[in-house]
Design a protein around this motif. Structure first.
Motif, PDB file in Angstrom:
ATOM      1  N   LEU A 118      44.162  47.938  11.423  1.00 39.96           N
ATOM      2  CA  LEU A 118      44.691  49.184  11.965  1.00 39.96           C
ATOM      3  C   LEU A 118      46.008  49.513  11.269  1.00 39.96           C
ATOM      4  O   LEU A 118      47.016  48.840  11.466  1.00 39.96           O
ATOM      5  CB  LEU A 118      44.904  49.057  13.480  1.00 39.96           C
ATOM      6  CG  LEU A 118      43.661  48.653  14.287  1.00 39.96           C
ATOM      7  CD1 LEU A 118      44.049  48.265  15.708  1.00 39.96           C
ATOM      8  CD2 LEU A 118      42.658  49.785  14.291  1.00 39.96           C
ATOM      9  N   GLN A 119      45.998  50.568  10.454  1.00 42.11           N
ATOM     10  CA  GLN A 119      47.203  50.946   9.724  1.00 42.11           C
ATOM     11  C   GLN A 119      48.149  51.720  10.633  1.00 42.11           C
ATOM     12  O   GLN A 119      47.730  52.630  11.346  1.00 42.11           O
ATOM     13  CB  GLN A 119      46.848  51.811   8.513  1.00 42.11           C
ATOM     14  CG  GLN A 119      48.047  52.160   7.665  1.00 42.11           C
ATOM     15  CD  GLN A 119      47.691  53.032   6.477  1.00 42.11           C
ATOM     16  OE1 GLN A 119      46.527  53.187   6.127  1.00 42.11           O
ATOM     17  NE2 GLN A 119      48.705  53.604   5.849  1.00 42.11           N
TER      18      GLN A 119
ATOM     19  N   ILE B 264      44.676  43.420  13.346  1.00 40.38           N
ATOM     20  CA  ILE B 264      45.710  43.302  12.328  1.00 40.38           C
ATOM     21  C   ILE B 264      46.331  44.679  12.151  1.00 40.38           C
ATOM     22  O   ILE B 264      45.683  45.598  11.651  1.00 40.38           O
ATOM     23  CB  ILE B 264      45.150  42.792  10.994  1.00 40.38           C
ATOM     24  CG1 ILE B 264      44.454  41.445  11.189  1.00 40.38           C
ATOM     25  CG2 ILE B 264      46.267  42.687   9.957  1.00 40.38           C
ATOM     26  CD1 ILE B 264      43.744  40.940   9.940  1.00 40.38           C
ATOM     27  N   PHE B 265      47.566  44.826  12.597  1.00 38.14           N
ATOM     28  CA  PHE B 265      48.313  46.061  12.420  1.00 38.14           C
ATOM     29  C   PHE B 265      48.998  45.959  11.061  1.00 38.14           C
ATOM     30  O   PHE B 265      49.681  44.975  10.779  1.00 38.14           O
ATOM     31  CB  PHE B 265      49.335  46.248  13.541  1.00 38.14           C
ATOM     32  CG  PHE B 265      48.694  46.464  14.877  1.00 38.14           C
ATOM     33  CD1 PHE B 265      48.358  47.736  15.309  1.00 38.14           C
ATOM     34  CD2 PHE B 265      48.410  45.394  15.706  1.00 38.14           C
ATOM     35  CE1 PHE B 265      47.759  47.951  16.536  1.00 38.14           C
ATOM     36  CE2 PHE B 265      47.817  45.589  16.944  1.00 38.14           C
ATOM     37  CZ  PHE B 265      47.492  46.872  17.365  1.00 38.14           C
TER      38      PHE B 265
ATOM     39  N   VAL C 289      47.473  40.566  16.689  1.00 35.89           N
ATOM     40  CA  VAL C 289      47.312  40.535  18.146  1.00 35.89           C
ATOM     41  C   VAL C 289      45.856  40.166  18.408  1.00 35.89           C
ATOM     42  O   VAL C 289      44.981  40.482  17.596  1.00 35.89           O
ATOM     43  CB  VAL C 289      47.645  41.931  18.751  1.00 35.89           C
ATOM     44  CG1 VAL C 289      47.259  42.009  20.196  1.00 35.89           C
ATOM     45  CG2 VAL C 289      49.109  42.255  18.559  1.00 35.89           C
ATOM     46  N   THR C 290      45.585  39.505  19.511  1.00 32.21           N
ATOM     47  CA  THR C 290      44.217  39.122  19.857  1.00 32.21           C
ATOM     48  C   THR C 290      43.791  39.828  21.132  1.00 32.21           C
ATOM     49  O   THR C 290      44.528  39.821  22.120  1.00 32.21           O
ATOM     50  CB  THR C 290      44.122  37.590  20.053  1.00 32.21           C
ATOM     51  OG1 THR C 290      44.634  36.950  18.870  1.00 32.21           O
ATOM     52  CG2 THR C 290      42.697  37.150  20.295  1.00 32.21           C
ATOM     53  N   ASP C 291      42.591  40.430  21.110  1.00 32.56           N
ATOM     54  CA  ASP C 291      42.102  41.127  22.308  1.00 32.56           C
ATOM     55  C   ASP C 291      41.537  40.121  23.309  1.00 32.56           C
ATOM     56  O   ASP C 291      41.454  38.920  23.012  1.00 32.56           O
ATOM     57  CB  ASP C 291      41.129  42.255  21.930  1.00 32.56           C
ATOM     58  CG  ASP C 291      39.675  41.844  21.817  1.00 32.56           C
ATOM     59  OD1 ASP C 291      39.343  40.635  21.859  1.00 32.56           O
ATOM     60  OD2 ASP C 291      38.833  42.754  21.682  1.00 32.56           O
TER      61      ASP C 291
ATOM     62  N   ALA D 266      55.164  40.194  12.979  1.00 26.59           N
ATOM     63  CA  ALA D 266      55.143  41.039  11.788  1.00 26.59           C
ATOM     64  C   ALA D 266      55.917  40.375  10.654  1.00 26.59           C
ATOM     65  O   ALA D 266      56.999  39.829  10.870  1.00 26.59           O
ATOM     66  CB  ALA D 266      55.737  42.408  12.107  1.00 26.59           C
ATOM     67  N   ARG D 267      55.309  40.441   9.460  1.00 23.16           N
ATOM     68  CA  ARG D 267      55.978  39.907   8.274  1.00 23.16           C
ATOM     69  C   ARG D 267      55.284  40.465   7.035  1.00 23.16           C
ATOM     70  O   ARG D 267      54.156  40.930   7.088  1.00 23.16           O
ATOM     71  CB  ARG D 267      55.951  38.391   8.253  1.00 23.16           C
ATOM     72  CG  ARG D 267      54.572  37.790   8.107  1.00 23.16           C
ATOM     73  CD  ARG D 267      54.665  36.272   8.018  1.00 23.16           C
ATOM     74  NE  ARG D 267      53.364  35.674   7.829  1.00 23.16           N
ATOM     75  CZ  ARG D 267      52.870  34.710   8.582  1.00 23.16           C
ATOM     76  NH1 ARG D 267      53.571  34.229   9.583  1.00 23.16           N
ATOM     77  NH2 ARG D 267      51.689  34.211   8.326  1.00 23.16           N
TER      78      ARG D 267
END
Length: 129
Positions: free
Chosen positions: A68-69, A112-113, A103-105, A91-92
């Motif tokens: 997900l951008q 993956i953002f 993040v995990t649903d 974030a890195r």
């Protein structure tokens, strides 16, 4: 063959919990609700949670990850933390130049953002490089 549209379809173990996660915690807008499921906007794609059927027993509901951008992955992390979403990986910047946050649903699917820096090859025409 002509593909007219596409979406990712999940059959979550707990439909209501997954709707709350994507709607309230991640903050995706609802494109459509149809009684037996909910479809969310996800950029140029859609994510559908089916409230019917069941996940296949013993196998992950989705063997990959959702990419997900976002414009600012660090602001996204702050926003998600403010909603109480556990961060699987902060974030890195990755060695390949993208900035990523994981993040995990509720069913174990990794989201993956991704932030694409201005000079990254994904944001510029490399035909003449």
């Amino acid at each position: 063959m002509e593909i007219l549209a596409s979406r990712v379809l999940f059959r979550p173990a707990d439909y209501r919990r997954s709707v709350e996660f994507y709607r309230d915690e991640v903050g995706l807008a609802i494109a459509r609700e149809y009684g037996a499921g909910t479809v969310f906007y996800a950029g140029q794609s859609l994510i559908e949670l089916a409230g019917h059927g069941a996940p296949t027993e013993g196998t992950p509901p989705f063997p990959g990850a959702l990419w997900l951008q976002v414009r600012d992955v660090y602001a996204t992390q702050t926003e998600l933390e403010g909603r109480g979403v556990p961060i699987a990986r902060e974030a890195r910047q990755e060695p390949w130049g993208l900035h990523e946050l994981h993040v995990t649903d509720p069913d174990g699917v990794t989201l993956i953002f991704v932030q694409i820096p201005e000079m990254h090859p994904l944001r510029r025409d490399t035909r003449n490089d």
